[in-house]
Design a protein around this motif. Structure first.
Motif, PDB file in Angstrom:
ATOM      1  N   CYS A 135       0.828  -1.214   0.000  1.00 53.68           N
ATOM      2  CA  CYS A 135       0.000   0.000   0.000  1.00 53.68           C
ATOM      3  C   CYS A 135       0.860   1.261   0.000  1.00 53.68           C
ATOM      4  O   CYS A 135       0.507   2.261  -0.649  1.00 53.68           O
ATOM      5  CB  CYS A 135      -0.945  -0.003   1.196  1.00 53.68           C
ATOM      6  SG  CYS A 135      -2.296  -1.199   1.052  1.00 53.68           S
ATOM      7  N   SER A 170       1.175   6.867  -6.722  1.00 51.39           N
ATOM      8  CA  SER A 170       0.011   7.711  -7.020  1.00 51.39           C
ATOM      9  C   SER A 170       0.310   9.184  -6.789  1.00 51.39           C
ATOM     10  O   SER A 170      -0.035  10.049  -7.610  1.00 51.39           O
ATOM     11  CB  SER A 170      -1.187   7.280  -6.170  1.00 51.39           C
ATOM     12  OG  SER A 170      -1.555   5.941  -6.450  1.00 51.39           O
ATOM     13  N   TRP A 220     -12.537  10.298  -6.999  1.00 51.97           N
ATOM     14  CA  TRP A 220     -12.283   8.984  -6.395  1.00 51.97           C
ATOM     15  C   TRP A 220     -10.941   8.478  -6.923  1.00 51.97           C
ATOM     16  O   TRP A 220     -10.329   9.109  -7.794  1.00 51.97           O
ATOM     17  CB  TRP A 220     -13.395   7.986  -6.762  1.00 51.97           C
ATOM     18  CG  TRP A 220     -13.539   7.784  -8.246  1.00 51.97           C
ATOM     19  CD1 TRP A 220     -12.717   7.075  -9.076  1.00 51.97           C
ATOM     20  CD2 TRP A 220     -14.544   8.351  -9.089  1.00 51.97           C
ATOM     21  NE1 TRP A 220     -13.147   7.160 -10.370  1.00 51.97           N
ATOM     22  CE2 TRP A 220     -14.258   7.917 -10.421  1.00 51.97           C
ATOM     23  CE3 TRP A 220     -15.669   9.157  -8.877  1.00 51.97           C
ATOM     24  CZ2 TRP A 220     -15.061   8.294 -11.508  1.00 51.97           C
ATOM     25  CZ3 TRP A 220     -16.448   9.515  -9.964  1.00 51.97           C
ATOM     26  CH2 TRP A 220     -16.146   9.091 -11.255  1.00 51.97           C
ATOM     27  N   ILE A 221     -10.514   7.343  -6.428  1.00 51.52           N
ATOM     28  CA  ILE A 221      -9.306   6.677  -6.928  1.00 51.52           C
ATOM     29  C   ILE A 221      -9.699   5.254  -7.306  1.00 51.52           C
ATOM     30  O   ILE A 221     -10.385   4.566  -6.549  1.00 51.52           O
ATOM     31  CB  ILE A 221      -8.197   6.670  -5.868  1.00 51.52           C
ATOM     32  CG1 ILE A 221      -7.638   8.089  -5.694  1.00 51.52           C
ATOM     33  CG2 ILE A 221      -7.070   5.699  -6.235  1.00 51.52           C
ATOM     34  CD1 ILE A 221      -6.703   8.246  -4.525  1.00 51.52           C
ATOM     35  N   LEU A 280      -8.609   1.323  -8.607  1.00 52.57           N
ATOM     36  CA  LEU A 280      -7.511   0.348  -8.541  1.00 52.57           C
ATOM     37  C   LEU A 280      -7.913  -0.943  -9.239  1.00 52.57           C
ATOM     38  O   LEU A 280      -8.938  -1.545  -8.907  1.00 52.57           O
ATOM     39  CB  LEU A 280      -7.170   0.047  -7.077  1.00 52.57           C
ATOM     40  CG  LEU A 280      -6.192  -1.096  -6.824  1.00 52.57           C
ATOM     41  CD1 LEU A 280      -4.768  -0.659  -7.120  1.00 52.57           C
ATOM     42  CD2 LEU A 280      -6.281  -1.590  -5.384  1.00 52.57           C
ATOM     43  N   LYS A 310      -8.851  -1.691   0.165  1.00 51.06           N
ATOM     44  CA  LYS A 310      -9.609  -0.427   0.097  1.00 51.06           C
ATOM     45  C   LYS A 310      -9.409   0.386   1.378  1.00 51.06           C
ATOM     46  O   LYS A 310      -9.061   1.569   1.326  1.00 51.06           O
ATOM     47  CB  LYS A 310     -11.088  -0.723  -0.127  1.00 51.06           C
ATOM     48  CG  LYS A 310     -12.006   0.503  -0.055  1.00 51.06           C
ATOM     49  CD  LYS A 310     -13.470   0.097  -0.265  1.00 51.06           C
ATOM     50  CE  LYS A 310     -14.421   1.246   0.025  1.00 51.06           C
ATOM     51  NZ  LYS A 310     -14.364   2.290  -1.032  1.00 51.06           N
ATOM     52  N   LEU A 364      -5.734   1.641   1.757  1.00 48.15           N
ATOM     53  CA  LEU A 364      -5.373   2.717   0.834  1.00 48.15           C
ATOM     54  C   LEU A 364      -6.110   4.008   1.169  1.00 48.15           C
ATOM     55  O   LEU A 364      -5.541   5.104   1.054  1.00 48.15           O
ATOM     56  CB  LEU A 364      -5.662   2.302  -0.610  1.00 48.15           C
ATOM     57  CG  LEU A 364      -4.650   1.337  -1.237  1.00 48.15           C
ATOM     58  CD1 LEU A 364      -5.083   0.968  -2.649  1.00 48.15           C
ATOM     59  CD2 LEU A 364      -3.239   1.931  -1.256  1.00 48.15           C
ATOM     60  N   GLU A 365      -7.367   3.900   1.576  1.00 50.68           N
ATOM     61  CA  GLU A 365      -8.107   5.109   1.942  1.00 50.68           C
ATOM     62  C   GLU A 365      -7.460   5.825   3.120  1.00 50.68           C
ATOM     63  O   GLU A 365      -7.504   7.058   3.215  1.00 50.68           O
ATOM     64  CB  GLU A 365      -9.566   4.769   2.224  1.00 50.68           C
ATOM     65  CG  GLU A 365     -10.356   4.462   0.951  1.00 50.68           C
ATOM     66  CD  GLU A 365     -11.806   4.108   1.185  1.00 50.68           C
ATOM     67  OE1 GLU A 365     -12.570   4.079   0.199  1.00 50.68           O
ATOM     68  OE2 GLU A 365     -12.176   3.843   2.355  1.00 50.68           O
ATOM     69  N   PHE A 415      -4.732   7.754   1.551  1.00 48.86           N
ATOM     70  CA  PHE A 415      -5.245   8.834   0.705  1.00 48.86           C
ATOM     71  C   PHE A 415      -6.178   9.763   1.494  1.00 48.86           C
ATOM     72  O   PHE A 415      -7.030  10.431   0.913  1.00 48.86           O
ATOM     73  CB  PHE A 415      -5.964   8.257  -0.514  1.00 48.86           C
ATOM     74  CG  PHE A 415      -5.041   7.593  -1.507  1.00 48.86           C
ATOM     75  CD1 PHE A 415      -3.957   8.277  -2.034  1.00 48.86           C
ATOM     76  CD2 PHE A 415      -5.257   6.284  -1.913  1.00 48.86           C
ATOM     77  CE1 PHE A 415      -3.113   7.672  -2.957  1.00 48.86           C
ATOM     78  CE2 PHE A 415      -4.421   5.670  -2.828  1.00 48.86           C
ATOM     79  CZ  PHE A 415      -3.332   6.369  -3.354  1.00 48.86           C
ATOM     80  N   GLU A 437     -12.221   8.206  -1.442  1.00 50.51           N
ATOM     81  CA  GLU A 437     -12.799   6.909  -1.792  1.00 50.51           C
ATOM     82  C   GLU A 437     -11.917   6.156  -2.781  1.00 50.51           C
ATOM     83  O   GLU A 437     -11.453   6.717  -3.784  1.00 50.51           O
ATOM     84  CB  GLU A 437     -14.187   7.085  -2.407  1.00 50.51           C
ATOM     85  CG  GLU A 437     -14.840   5.758  -2.797  1.00 50.51           C
ATOM     86  CD  GLU A 437     -16.152   5.920  -3.545  1.00 50.51           C
ATOM     87  OE1 GLU A 437     -16.871   4.923  -3.693  1.00 50.51           O
ATOM     88  OE2 GLU A 437     -16.445   7.054  -3.989  1.00 50.51           O
ATOM     89  N   VAL A 438     -11.671   4.883  -2.494  1.00 54.23           N
ATOM     90  CA  VAL A 438     -10.931   3.998  -3.390  1.00 54.23           C
ATOM     91  C   VAL A 438     -11.891   2.911  -3.883  1.00 54.23           C
ATOM     92  O   VAL A 438     -12.543   2.241  -3.077  1.00 54.23           O
ATOM     93  CB  VAL A 438      -9.713   3.358  -2.689  1.00 54.23           C
ATOM     94  CG1 VAL A 438      -9.048   2.333  -3.610  1.00 54.23           C
ATOM     95  CG2 VAL A 438      -8.709   4.433  -2.271  1.00 54.23           C
TER      96      VAL A 438
END
Length: 317
Positions: free
Chosen positions: A42, A49, A65-66, A68, A95, A98-99, A102, A106-107
């Motif tokens: 991650c 990113s 959003w992102i 993947l 998810k 990663l959120e 970030f 939202e992923v």
């Protein structure tokens, strides 16, 4: 509006920034850390990113959003990678993790082949279709299915693995545990196996052996096609056999889904009409709907390695 798409492969993590015209305006790639922990993975995804955002001159706050795309069984509802053999992950809450990296953005996660198919559907060869299928011929056979404009992944998020339907009963052993899977014959790996098997039975002075300087370990997915163009009957026989294997699986897919369009991607498609003309002839002769007024269009994918990035970036649509 800009979108960020992440395409995770066994070798590289590629991240692209996609604009409102579905074009990549910035891209960064880093090596996928081998045998790493979920945390390290991650961290690498997030680092790549943010590098792509910096390259494009945008901030996290500008993204809606992102997206993947990741190999394996991906549960989009829970945000969990249930199993990914290529990456060595099981029940990985990607998810959520990663959120956190970030800052709450939202992923959205999806299987990589599905994301690539969605990319072709949004911006490539499948654009304008309602029902479509994308097939990628690489180390294996990847596939993504679009039904009524939406990614089809089955009731358990593992649907659409067309590479693992059997076309040769008790045939070559597949990594999935079955024998005779389509990908063991129609992938680039399968073509190389078929080429080597034919060469081992051929005269060592034949053109196909000269193409690899007598070293069978130098055989690639191009060897049989190059030999065929050089007038070698061994090369032609291998190409004919390969097209029959590939065509058999494609006809099975068409007979099952009857899509508007089926596109094929991967390095083998660089052969162009040398591959596609006889392949279409095979499909036209074999498909169940051969007398139908509307047949599935078989064409080459358009986005290449960018399909997964674009599809992932647009998953929120």
């Amino acid at each position: 509006m800009k979108y960020l798409g992440i395409d995770v492969g066994g070798t590289n993590i590629a991240v692209g920034i996609v604009d409102e015209n579905d074009k990549i305006v910035a891209k960064v790639s880093n090596k996928t850390p081998a045998g790493c922990s979920e945390e390290v993975f991650c961290d690498c995804v997030a680092k790549t990113s943010f590098e792509a955002m910096e390259k494009a001159g945008i901030t996290l706050e500008e993204l809606p959003w992102i997206g993947l795309g990741c190999p394996g069984t991906i549960n989009r509802a829970t945000g969990i990678v249930e199993f990914s053999n290529n990456l060595g992950f099981s029940n990985f809450p990607v998810k959520k993790m990663l959120e956190e990296r970030f800052h709450g953005k939202e992923v959205i996660i999806e299987n990589d082949a599905n994301a690539a198919a969605y990319g072709e559907f949004q911006a490539g060869a499948l654009k304008g279709a309602v029902n479509a299928v994308a097939i990628t011929l690489g180390t294996g056979v990847g596939s993504g299915i679009i039904i009524d404009g939406k990614i089809y992944s089955g009731s358990n998020f593992a649907g659409g693995e067309m590479g693992h339907h059997v076309i040769v009963f008790n045939g070559r052993q597949c990594n999935c545990g079955r024998k005779g899977c389509w990908e063991r014959y129609a992938s680039a790996t399968g073509l190389i196996i078929t080429t080597k098997e034919a060469m081992e039975k051929a005269d060592k002075n034949s053109p196909i052996w000269k193409l690899v300087d007598g070293d069978i370990n130098r055989v690639s997915g191009r060897t049989a096609f190059d030999a065929m163009r050089a007038g070698d009957p061994v090369g032609k026989a291998v190409v004919d056999e390969y097209i029959a294997y590939l065509g058999c699986g494609i006809v099975n897919v068409i007979n099952t889904f009857q899509p508007d369009i089926l596109c094929i991607g991967g390095g083998i498609c660089n052969e162009g009409d040398t591959l596609l003309v006889p392949l279409r002839a095979y499909v036209d002769a074999e498909q169940y709907s051969m007398n139908s007024s509307k047949k599935t269009v078989v064409c080459r994918a358009e986005l290449g390695n960018d399909a997964g990035i674009i599809g992932a970036a647009l998953l929120g649509r």
